[in-house]
Write an enzyme that holds these catalytic residues in place. Structure first.
Site, PDB file in Angstrom:
ATOM      1  N   ASP A  51       1.159  -1.067   0.084  1.00 17.23           N
ATOM      2  CA  ASP A  51       0.071   0.059  -0.037  1.00 17.23           C
ATOM      3  C   ASP A  51       0.736   1.155  -0.063  1.00 17.23           C
ATOM      4  OD1 ASP A  51      -1.773   2.300   0.553  1.00 17.23           O
ATOM      5  OD2 ASP A  51      -2.834   0.983   1.938  1.00 17.23           O
ATOM      6  N   GLY A  71       2.938  -1.930  17.605  1.00 20.90           N
ATOM      7  CA  GLY A  71       2.682  -2.581  16.623  1.00 20.90           C
ATOM      8  C   GLY A  71       3.563  -2.846  15.488  1.00 20.90           C
ATOM      9  N   GLU A  95       1.194   2.508  13.321  1.00 17.80           N
ATOM     10  CA  GLU A  95       0.448   2.527  12.101  1.00 17.80           C
ATOM     11  C   GLU A  95      -0.835   1.541  12.733  1.00 17.80           C
ATOM     12  OE1 GLU A  95      -2.365   1.192  10.149  1.00 17.80           O
ATOM     13  OE2 GLU A  95      -1.120  -0.271   8.798  1.00 17.80           O
ATOM     14  N   ASP A 119       5.526  -5.884  19.489  1.00 14.62           N
ATOM     15  CA  ASP A 119       4.599  -6.728  18.494  1.00 14.62           C
ATOM     16  C   ASP A 119       4.294  -7.983  19.294  1.00 14.62           C
ATOM     17  OD1 ASP A 119       2.702  -7.801  16.854  1.00 14.62           O
ATOM     18  OD2 ASP A 119       3.555  -6.202  15.260  1.00 14.62           O
ATOM     19  N   SER A 155      -4.002   0.748  22.558  1.00 10.69           N
ATOM     20  CA  SER A 155      -2.533   0.478  23.103  1.00 10.69           C
ATOM     21  C   SER A 155      -1.568   1.795  22.797  1.00 10.69           C
ATOM     22  CB  SER A 155      -2.024  -0.652  22.253  1.00 10.69           C
ATOM     23  OG  SER A 155      -2.832  -1.796  22.531  1.00 10.69           O
TER      24      SER A 155
END
Length: 546
Positions: free
Chosen positions: A251, A278, A344, A300, A358
């Protein structure tokens, strides 16, 4: 040539007399091994098997029963031995522990040998079960040996031999079942060894100076989030699949916006401590490290973090990035505060999946008072579209399915919000911003909201659905500001647009206004999903995002 070598070896063996060969075997067998101390007293014995026999007679401790009760594998057995040794337990005290729901030695701290020379730690409990089974079989054979006789095509035996035969079959079947269970345990042990070996290999470059709740450069893993994982297991498991990360990396709107902001504002990142919430494949962490960050901590819960470690190492950035595997709310960073949080976190309709929770937790716990979260602002917008083909495919379709009416399905289908790419020419109203989030200052309560909306129709049309999308801004403290949109007017992204179909199309004329109220709240049964409610024109429509 092989036969000549074999002949030479034979001749060499003939040069030894029997006594010399016996001496050689004795020499090999007489390797000194330290005596094994009893688990509960100071007595010592030549082998662990002798200890277990003593424990059964003197202390009423039966290892097999203990292993069955706690379902101990080889790691569990090692932990139990170290626990008993370190606590100095008596047999009576150990019996009292067996009323608890889980073994008190489950912590990995008991993998550390209390006595590195303890022969008990080298003992394979599977050998104990095998030897016990063999002993039972042997006893059965000795006591119940049958003596059948062959008469033509028939075998005859006494009733006593018949019973003994079936008893032996029963014991053999039990032994086979135990063997299968042992094999399964061995396979599980091998998998545990594989995982732990990988963790040790990733950890070896940093040493053991930090406690287990901290991450390390080069890839030490914190598993503090294991217990808390169960409720979120489907969510984190989904991000363990490589395809979703491939989709996000490809993307270009998403990835290049982060890259352009970070590389375009090196002053913002120079010598700063950065937290990546993340991290996925670690792409944002590597952008920050390349831009001059002093150090990046990448967190993560998903297994993709293993690949992220390899990627950082492959790009010679493993000394600048510390990876920590765990749920952010459960782990502890090796630093008290960070200067920047990048993440993100955005989901469909911006808030789906609730990862922003979070980020806000990290902001409250770790961000310096003058620190910044990026992206620093996001908005959610609403429009209406006219797309009869989409409405026909998802709603009208149920009126005639191979000649059958299935109209009852309409309500079910319509109430499920979908995610699709909507063409700009399908938009028939202006846009209304229904939520503006200041990520540096908003709170958890802001993630559930009620907003008024007013949409003006731009042409005579039939409205078939509302759509929602979001815009993202990297503005705070930035010389080179960056922003991107997931709306139908912009380059499509993997977020697409969220479509809320109407069960009946709405006829409108140019200049008409649609006024109403939208409510966005979390689903109590699954906080990562959303329930969106539209109220307008005296009607209420509720949609699920799951």
């Amino acid at each position: 040539m092989a036969s000549e070598q074999y002949a030479d070896d034979e001749e060499a063996l003939e040069d030894f007399d029997d006594d010399e060969l016996d001496d050689a075997w004795i020499e090999t067998d007489e390797i000194d091994t330290p005596p094994t101390r009893c688990l509960f007293c100071e007595k010592t014995f030549p082998t662990p098997d002798d200890v277990f026999s003593h424990c059964e007679i003197e202390h009423d401790f039966r290892l097999l029963k203990v292993c069955e009760k706690w379902k101990l594998d080889c790691f569990g057995f090692i932990k139990m031995v170290n626990f008993i040794r370190s606590q100095g337990l008596s047999a009576a005290s150990f019996k009292d522990l067996q009323t608890t729901a889980s073994p008190p030695w489950s912590s990995d701290e008991f993998m550390k040998p209390y006595d590195p020379e303890d022969p008990m730690l080298q003992y394979d409990i599977d050998d104990l079960e095998d030897s016990t089974t063999e002993s039972q079989l042997g006893i059965t054979t000795d006591l119940n040996g049958c003596h059948p006789t062959l008469e033509g095509d028939l075998i005859t035996m006494t009733m006593q031999d018949h019973r003994a035969f079936f008893e032996r079959l029963r014991v053999a079947e039990e032994a086979s079942q135990r063997a299968e269970e042992n094999l399964q345990r061995v396979l599980e042990d091998m998998e545990n060894i594989r995982v732990r070996t990988r963790e040790l290999m990733l950890h070896q470059s940093t040493g053991d100076s930090e406690c287990s709740s901290r991450g390390h450069t080069g890839g030490h893993l914190d598993n503090a989030g294991e217990d808390a994982l169960e409720d979120d297991d489907p969510y984190f498991t989904s991000y363990g699949h490589f395809s979703i990360h491939e989709e996000m990396l490809k993307d270009r709107v998403r990835t290049e916006s982060y890259r352009d902001f970070i590389y375009g504002n090196p002053v913002v990142f120079k010598d700063k401590v950065v937290l990546d919430v993340g991290c996925g494949t670690g792409i944002l962490s590597m952008f920050a490290a390349q831009a001059g960050a002093h150090h990046v901590y990448a967190v993560d819960m998903a297994d993709i973090i293993y690949q992220a470690m390899d990627i950082a190492r492959e790009n010679k950035l493993d000394d600048k990035i510390t990876f920590i595997k765990g749920k952010l709310e459960d782990i502890t960073l090796p630093v008290e505060k960070v200067d920047i949080i990048i993440s993100e976190w955005m989901g469909y309709f911006l808030l789906f999946e609730s990862m922003l929770d979070s980020v806000l937790f990290a902001r409250a716990k770790y961000l310096k008072h003058d620190g910044v979260v990026y992206p620093d602002q996001c908005t959610i917008s609403l429009s209406a579209i006219s797309d009869p083909d989409m409405h026909m495919a998802h709603v009208t379709y149920w009126e005639d399915v191979y000649g059958f009416q299935m109209s009852c399905m309409k309500t079910c289908v319509v109430r499920e919000a979908s995610v699709e790419v909507v063409k700009q020419e399908r938009v028939v109203t202006d846009t209304c911003v229904i939520k503006d989030l200041d990520v540096c200052n908003c709170g958890i309560a802001d993630l559930q909201f009620t907003a008024n909306f007013c949409l003006t129709v731009t042409r005579d049309t039939t409205i078939t659905a509302f759509i929602g999308y979001f815009d993202v801004f990297f503005h705070k403290s930035a010389e080179q500001k960056v922003e991107f949109s997931t709306g139908p007017h912009a380059t499509p992204t993997h977020w697409k647009q969220t479509v809320f179909l109407l069960d009946q199309p709405l006829q409108c004329s140019k200049g008409d206004t649609i006024e109403g109220v939208l409510t966005c709240r979390k689903n109590r049964k699954d906080p990562r999903s959303l329930i969106i409610t539209f109220s307008f024109d005296g009607k209420t429509f509720t949609y699920n995002m799951e």
